[in-house]
Write an enzyme that holds these catalytic residues in place. Structure first.
Site, mmCIF file in Angstrom:
data_model
loop_
_atom_site.group_PDB
_atom_site.id
_atom_site.type_symbol
_atom_site.label_atom_id
_atom_site.label_comp_id
_atom_site.label_asym_id
_atom_site.label_seq_id
_atom_site.Cartn_x
_atom_site.Cartn_y
_atom_site.Cartn_z
ATOM 1 N N SER A 1 5.834 -4.993 -14.688
ATOM 2 C CA SER A 1 6.011 -3.914 -15.654
ATOM 3 C C SER A 1 5.169 -4.140 -16.900
ATOM 4 C CB SER A 1 7.495 -3.800 -16.036
ATOM 5 O OG SER A 1 7.983 -5.022 -16.550
ATOM 6 N N ASP B 1 -2.570 -8.647 -11.928
ATOM 7 C CA ASP B 1 -1.603 -7.594 -12.210
ATOM 8 C C ASP B 1 -2.264 -6.393 -12.878
ATOM 9 O OD1 ASP B 1 0.113 -9.481 -11.261
ATOM 10 O OD2 ASP B 1 1.161 -9.825 -13.149
ATOM 11 N N TYR C 1 5.536 -21.499 -15.383
ATOM 12 C CA TYR C 1 4.280 -20.835 -14.998
ATOM 13 C C TYR C 1 3.087 -21.545 -15.639
ATOM 14 C CZ TYR C 1 0.973 -16.966 -14.226
ATOM 15 O OH TYR C 1 -0.109 -16.210 -13.855
#
Length: 369
Positions: free
Chosen positions: A117, A162, A214
């Site tokens: 998103s 992304d 991450y």
């Protein structure tokens, strides 16, 4: 349109432009993007819509239909917090090419599900500003702008996948992207003609990896590449020899990245050959590697994958950054109910929160509405 009505109510006039950008799901090629490798995402039917009018001053007024309260007024980029950082970061990266703006945002990407998103938000806003100010940016340049906003402003060291998927994808296709050269091409992904569907299984375990694990994985990959004397793990050509020079986590991370790049190429080969039903084995292998070598899975993701395959899926894997979010399963259409029942029962047996099921077809990338 809901976002236009909200814009009018908040700012007293209609927006000058409205853009939509989708989220994405990654078919295969996980944690390869920041290693200069290969990825194969496709855009999902859900995304973010941005209604924008530019301002003559430097004020930024932001309204989100998903946030409580009225418009937020920001003077200066440093005032942004939370979700507003992704919007303000795009304006900050554009610098003096743009001024302030009145912005209304509406999104239906499931939050925390690993469907990106944040990239959809960045690309929608950047595309609208590019349109309004006549900046002449290409879709890839818009993707790079969104990545830079997330890297340098938000502080999330993500790769380009992304944003590129959100900006460049085409309906009915996956996007093969070389994350080093940024060369890309669309790959037809017609599941329906083969009696198949792609089922997204939202574990409902939301994750926030802007830093933490991450960033740790990325640092381990970069350290391994330095020890191997290559620019990035994508450049490892003799895997056994490379593994002899590494130990522990760096050895495992390298194993995943190198083999995952090969899985991307193998899956594209199967799609080109029309062997769509055979790609499931590569999805399974990708998940095992992410679970055991990259160590970014979770109990909920593992149970979803195992139960989906047990229920009749031809293959399944976690997708996205990991530690929660979603899995995908390649499912014969006539087994969709059985697969969902299998996953739901496995979750209930373990006391997990009930998952959400989202059948997805490859959607269109960023576009003006």
């Amino acid at each position: 349109m809901r976002v236009v009505e909200a814009f009018r109510a908040a700012y007293g006039a209609s927006p000058e432009t409205v853009w939509h950008a989708p989220g994405r799901v990654n078919l295969i090629g996980e944690h390869t993007d920041y290693n200069d490798g290969f990825v194969l995402p496709f855009a999902v039917p859900w995304g973010v819509t941005a209604a924008i009018t530019p301002r003559a001053d430097a004020t930024i007024r932001l309204l989100s239909l998903q946030a409580d309260g009225g418009p937020l007024t920001l003077v200066g980029h440093e005032e942004s917090t939370g979700w507003t950082r992704y919007v303000v970061g795009v304006l900050a990266m554009l610098g003096d090419r743009v001024s302030g703006a009145d912005i209304a945002i509406d999104g239906d990407v499931p939050q925390g599900a690993g469907l990106s998103s944040s990239a959809a938000l960045e690309v929608a806003v950047a595309s609208a500003l590019n349109d309004l100010h006549g900046l002449g940016l290409t879709p890839m340049e818009i993707a790079l702008l969104g990545q830079k906003a997330e890297n340098d402003f938000v502080g999330m060291p993500c790769g380009i996948m992304d944003q590129a998927a959100s900006a460049l994808c085409e309906e009915g296709h996956a996007l093969f992207l070389d994350c080093r050269s940024l060369a890309s091409r669309t790959i037809p992904l017609d599941l329906a003609s083969h009696g198949l569907a792609m089922l997204i299984i939202d574990t409902q375990v939301h994750h926030e990896h802007a830093g933490g694990e991450y960033a740790k994985r990325r640092a381990e990959c970069e350290s391994a590449a330095r020890k191997l004397g290559v620019p990035a793990l994508r450049d490892v050509t003799d895997l056994p020899a490379a593994l002899e020079l590494l130990q522990g986590d760096e050895r495992r991370r390298t194993m995943h990245v190198v083999t995952e790049n090969h899985r991307v190429e193998a899956l594209i080969g199967l799609l080109r050959a029309g062997a769509v039903t055979e790609i499931g084995a590569l999805l399974n292998a990708s998940h095992l590697s992410l679970r055991d070598q990259y160590e970014v899975s979770s109990p909920e993701l593992d149970v979803a994958v195992e139960a989906a395959v047990r229920g009749g899926a031809r293959g399944a894997r976690m997708t996205g950054g990991g530690f929660g979010g979603s899995a995908i399963a390649l499912v014969p259409v006539d087994r969709l109910d059985r697969v969902q029942e299998s996953v739901a029962a496995a979750y209930a047996e373990r006391g997990f929160q009930a998952p959400r099921f989202l059948p997805a077809t490859p959607a269109r990338g960023a576009h003006r509405i």
